[in-house]
Structure formats: structure tokens, C-alpha cells
Write an enzyme that holds these catalytic residues in place. Structure first.
Site, PDB file in Angstrom:
ATOM      1  CE  LYS A  27     -21.553 -18.534   3.958  1.00  0.00           C
ATOM      2  NZ  LYS A  27     -21.944 -17.991   5.284  1.00  0.00           N
ATOM      3  NE  ARG A  72      -4.246  -1.802   1.819  1.00  0.00           N
ATOM      4  CZ  ARG A  72      -5.221  -2.131   2.671  1.00  0.00           C
ATOM      5  NH1 ARG A  72      -5.136  -1.724   3.933  1.00  0.00           N
ATOM      6  NH2 ARG A  72      -6.256  -2.823   2.262  1.00  0.00           N
TER       7      ARG A  72
END
Length: 397
Positions: free
Chosen positions: A198, A37
Site C-alpha cells: 500500500k 537478535r
């Protein structure tokens, strides 16, 4: 022309520039263990410094919930930022008030300063207009270079834009250009590969992508719910039976939108999820009752790769199988390597994001070969869900 303003649209020289960056990095024993980052925001900081700006970085670290916590100070991170940027970086233990203002007053053109964790102030996450006004008083210009935080309407991501001229930094610009190129106006044929465990966590993603792409490839355990929706028996595989009707609706809607959905035709099955488990390849309609699907099979891999050969754009979010447990990583690795090969050949614009996705592409050894890989989590997911991100909307032309 971009739909948002950038550093190119403002004069930086001699101005105090408040730069929102993402320094929420992993730290162990006072040392930053992953510089990714920091490396992403380094070009923006160097450029603003080179342009003669007085650069003041704003960032959060962890979840101090409005309290000062020594273990969540950004002070240890300042040294890592200095090393990556290759220039001195001063640090001050606040982001507003007398200490912060005095440190800002001492800056000369080109100097770089890091303010303390913005979340040490309770008003940060509440987007308190009083805190925004106090923080804005320190700067002349605001640059947001933290796409990963842009889905949050906090003082340092959105509140400041009401008080200062506001533009995107180079990391934010690269992210938005990559995402807009892959979804807002993709070169066609355009495909999206969506995996993961999911359907329930990707409903908005699937619904939005259907109207954006020509081809939707569904992998991971979420494909099992779609197989159930088509009447396929899936043994003991992970699925969401209560979402079968929803999956059927998605399949029907995709057809009306002329978006083809690709599901596995064969699968790798085992009786347990663990590395080196005894596995077999079967057709998806021949999964044994006592076994579970843990990866897609070779016919499915070949079919996906063949589709990608004809595509010009790919948006990837989520793995094809349980890649953390070989041998159930073969599909993810094979498809990732194929996408990387096509990208390097110049025929495919490949954009990927999401925590599991980044890990999967690193596992396949191709993260550096995609057109763009986003390190953002929630912001990336909300973008491909079609949601407006407060931190991005504030930069719009």
C-alpha cells in the site's frame, strides 16, 4: 566523525553498565527459535565485559502491559543469551527494587546480569520519571544497543539518558552508521527501492526519500496505484484508487526534485494469488480486465538491474512482488541477487530493512551479502520517513 556517542567515548572499567538490548525473540516451548537478535548484541556485551564493566542487560519481552506474566518472563531467554555470548549470564526477577539492587551489588568486574522484563512495570512504557530515577540508581553508565526500540520514548530507551552518561552500543552504532551512510550522506548516484502492498503505509517514506536519492524504484502492489495515476488500466490488481491524486502529486514533486521514479513496464499477471498459479507476462498497458498484477516482468527487472549497475548506494524497503507465492518471486529474487553481486564487487553500498524485506532477502539467499540488513521494524521505517527517534536523539553529540 559520528553524530552520536559510542562506547569509545566512555571509561567502562569498574562501572555498572545498564545496557538496553532487544531480546524480544521468538520462544516456543521454552526455547528461543531464532537467535538473530541475540547474535547482534553479543559483541557489545562481550566488549563491555572485557573492558571490566559490570554488565546489566535491560530488555522487554512481549506486551505484559505493566503486569507480571510468567509466560512473558525473560528467564528462558537468559540461557540462550548465555550460549550465544559464551559466558555465564545471571538472571534476577526484577529490574528495580531490592532484588535488582542486591544482584547488581554482587557483581564483579566483567560479570553479566540480565534483569527481568522492563514492561512488567507500568511506568516503563509511560516513561515515568520516577521509575527512570529508580532504575538509573542501579547503574553508572547507560548503553543503548537496541535500535529496534529506539522509536519509543520509554524509561529503558530514553528516560535513563536524563540520569546517566549515555552512549550507543556496537549494534546501535553499526545500524546508525549504515543508515546515515545510505541516507544522510550517500555516495551517488543513490537509489531507493520501495515496495509493499500500500502507498498509504509508505507515503512519508516516499516523500522523504525523494529529497535524499537520485532514483526511486517503486515495486510491489503499491506500484499499481502509480500506474493508475498515469492512466493505466490494471485489471483486478490490488490498488488504492483513493490515493491516485496523491500518487500524481508524488510523481510531479519527484520531477521538481530531480528524482527519477522507475515504475514497471511489464508485469506477471494471474487470475488468483496462489503458489503455482497460471501466470502470463504482459505489458503494463495490456493487463487483462479479469487478471491481477502479482510481480514485475523481465523487461522491468532488466531495467532496474541496469540502473543499479550505475548506482553507488541502495536503500531497500519492501518486495517487488508477491514473493511468498512462486512464481511471483522472480523479480524480488533477481533484483536482490543483482544488488548482492554489486555489493560483493564493491561498487554498491546496499542497506535494507523492514520485516517483509528481510524475509524477501532470506528467500533470495542474499541477506548476508548486503552491506547491512536491519532487523528493526518500526524504528527502521520511522528513520527512512525522516522522523527523529527518541532513543537515538538522546545519544547525539
Amino acid at each position: 566523525m559520528n553524530s552520536f556517542r559510542t562506547i569509545d567515548d566512555v571509561d567502562v572499567a569498574g562501572r555498572r553498565v545498564l545496557v538496553r538490548v532487544d531480546l524480544n525473540v521468538p520462544v516456543r516451548d521454552g526455547e528461543v527459535t531464532d537467535l538473530t537478535r541475540i547474535e547482534r548484541i553479543a559483541p557489545t556485551i562481550r566488549e563491555l565485559s572485557d573492558l571490566g564493566g559490570q554488565v546489566i542487560m535491560l530488555a522487554h519481552f512481549g506486551r505484559p502491559k505493566g503486569e507480571r506474566k510468567s509466560d512473558l518472563s525473560l528467564k528462558p531467554v537468559a540461557g540462550a543469551v548465555e550460549k550465544v555470548i559464551g559466558r555465564p549470564v545471571a538472571f534476577v526477577g526484577d529490574c528495580v527494587g531490592d532484588k535488582a539492587e542486591a544482584a547488581a551489588d554482587a557483581l564483579s568486574n566483567g560479570d553479566i546480569l540480565l534483569f527481568e522484563n522492563t514492561r512488567f512495570h507500568a511506568g516503563e512504557e509511560k516513561n515515568d520519571p520516577r521509575l527512570a530515577k529508580e532504575m538509573a540508581r542501579i547503574g553508572d553508565l547507560y548503553v543503548n544497543d537496541a535500535f529496534s526500540c529506539a522509536h519509543r520514548a520509554h524509561v529503558s530507551t530514553e528516560g535513563l539518558t536524563h540520569h546517566l552518561p549515555s552512549v550507543a552500543g556496537r549494534c546501535m552504532q553499526a545500524e546508525l552508521e549504515a543508515l546515515e551512510g545510505a541516507l544522510a550522506d550517500p555516495e551517488r548516484p543513490a537509489a531507493a527501492l520501495v515496495g509493499g502492498a500500500k502507498v498509504s503505509t509508505k507515503l512519508d517514506v516516499l516523500t522523504n526519500l525523494m529529497s535524499k536519492v537520485d532514483l526511486l524504484i517503486i515495486g510491489g502492489a503499491m506500484a499499481n496505484t502509480f500506474l493508475l495515476a498515469k492512466g493505466v488500466e490494471i485489471g483486478t490488481s490490488l490498488a488504492e484508487p483513493d490515493l491516485v491524486a496523491t500518487a500524481q502529486k508524488i510523481l510531479a514533486e519527484a520531477e521538481t526534485r530531480n528524482c527519477r521514479i522507475i515504475l514497471p513496464v511489464d508485469a506477471v499477471v494471474a487470475d488468483k494469488l496462489e503458489q503455482g498459479a497460471d501466470a502470463a507476462i504482459v505489458a503494463v498497458d495490456a493487463v487483462p480486465a479479469d487478471r491481477m498484477i502479482l510481480d514485475v516482468g523481465p523487461k522491468s527487472i532488466a531495467a532496474v538491474v541496469a540502473e543499479l549497475e550505475n548506482c553507488r548506494t541502495l536503500m531497500w524497503n519492501g518486495p517487488m512482488g508477491a514473493f511468498e507465492f512462486p512464481p511471483f518471486d522472480k523479480a524480488t529474487v533477481a533484483v536482490a541477487q543483482a544488488a548482492a553481486r554489486l555489493t560483493k564487487a564493491g561498487t554498491l553500498n546496499s542497506v535494507a530493512g523492514g520485516g517483509d524485506t528481510v524475509a524477501a532477502l532470506n528467500h533470495a539467499g542474499v541477506a548476508d551479502d548486503f552491506s547491512y540488513v536491519s532487523t528493526a521494524g518500526g524504528a527502521f521505517l520511522e528513520w527512512i520517513e525522516g522522523k527523529s527517534l527518541p532513543g537515538v536523539a538522546a545519544l547525539s553529540n
